[in-house]
Scaffold this motif. Structure first.
Motif, PDB file in Angstrom:
ATOM      1  N   GLU A 166      -9.260   5.030  -0.501  1.00  0.00           N
ATOM      2  CA  GLU A 166      -8.589   3.834  -0.944  1.00  0.00           C
ATOM      3  C   GLU A 166      -8.896   3.814  -2.366  1.00  0.00           C
ATOM      4  O   GLU A 166      -9.768   3.499  -2.854  1.00  0.00           O
ATOM      5  N   GLU A 201      -1.549  -2.528  -7.378  1.00  0.00           N
ATOM      6  CA  GLU A 201      -1.278  -1.774  -6.281  1.00  0.00           C
ATOM      7  C   GLU A 201      -2.452  -1.346  -5.477  1.00  0.00           C
ATOM      8  O   GLU A 201      -3.271  -0.823  -6.128  1.00  0.00           O
ATOM      9  N   THR A 202      -2.138  -0.815  -4.273  1.00  0.00           N
ATOM     10  CA  THR A 202      -3.138  -0.063  -3.713  1.00  0.00           C
ATOM     11  C   THR A 202      -2.753   1.122  -3.176  1.00  0.00           C
ATOM     12  O   THR A 202      -1.656   1.268  -2.776  1.00  0.00           O
ATOM     13  N   VAL A 220      -2.409   0.797 -10.207  1.00  0.00           N
ATOM     14  CA  VAL A 220      -3.683  -0.070  -9.354  1.00  0.00           C
ATOM     15  C   VAL A 220      -4.183  -1.063 -10.454  1.00  0.00           C
ATOM     16  O   VAL A 220      -4.427  -2.230  -9.943  1.00  0.00           O
ATOM     17  N   ARG A 250      -8.052   1.065  -4.864  1.00  0.00           N
ATOM     18  CA  ARG A 250      -7.517  -0.545  -5.184  1.00  0.00           C
ATOM     19  C   ARG A 250      -8.091  -1.250  -6.301  1.00  0.00           C
ATOM     20  O   ARG A 250      -9.059  -0.825  -6.732  1.00  0.00           O
ATOM     21  N   MET A 274       0.943  -1.257   0.141  1.00  0.00           N
ATOM     22  CA  MET A 274      -0.132  -0.012   0.019  1.00  0.00           C
ATOM     23  C   MET A 274       1.055   1.013   0.148  1.00  0.00           C
ATOM     24  O   MET A 274       1.897   1.463   0.782  1.00  0.00           O
TER      25      MET A 274
END
Length: 90
Positions: free
Chosen positions: A37, A24-25, A20, A39, A1
């Motif tokens: 957030e 990936e977050t 993303v 994601r 993250m």
């Protein structure tokens, strides 16, 4: 993250979206506070023919006569157009 600011996201959105998409977050901050957030979505694969056949085999058998009786009890049989069943097997 990874944690990025709103400004970083705005200025580098294409690169962030590529990351993303690769899994990936990101947590996005505004004035030092995390507000979002970002994601990747969980992806569902298309079922194969074998999957569909296996699911079909798990379905319960249908008793057409019992289903007709239940429908007649619920809807009434006097309004039925005809008793001929085009799907009846010889």
């Amino acid at each position: 993250m990874k944690i990025i600011t709103q400004r970083e996201f705005r200025n580098h959105s294409a690169a962030v979206m590529d990351a993303v998409e690769a899994g990936e977050t990101y947590h996005i901050t505004r004035n030092g506070t995390e507000v979002a957030e970002l994601r990747p979505l969980a992806t569902r694969r298309q079922p194969t023919t074998e999957d569909l056949i296996a699911q079909h085999r798990l379905l319960p058998r249908i008793d057409a006569a019992a289903m007709r009786k239940e429908a007649d009890e619920f809807f009434g049989s006097e309004d039925r157009v005809g008793d001929d069943d085009p799907f009846e097997r010889a």
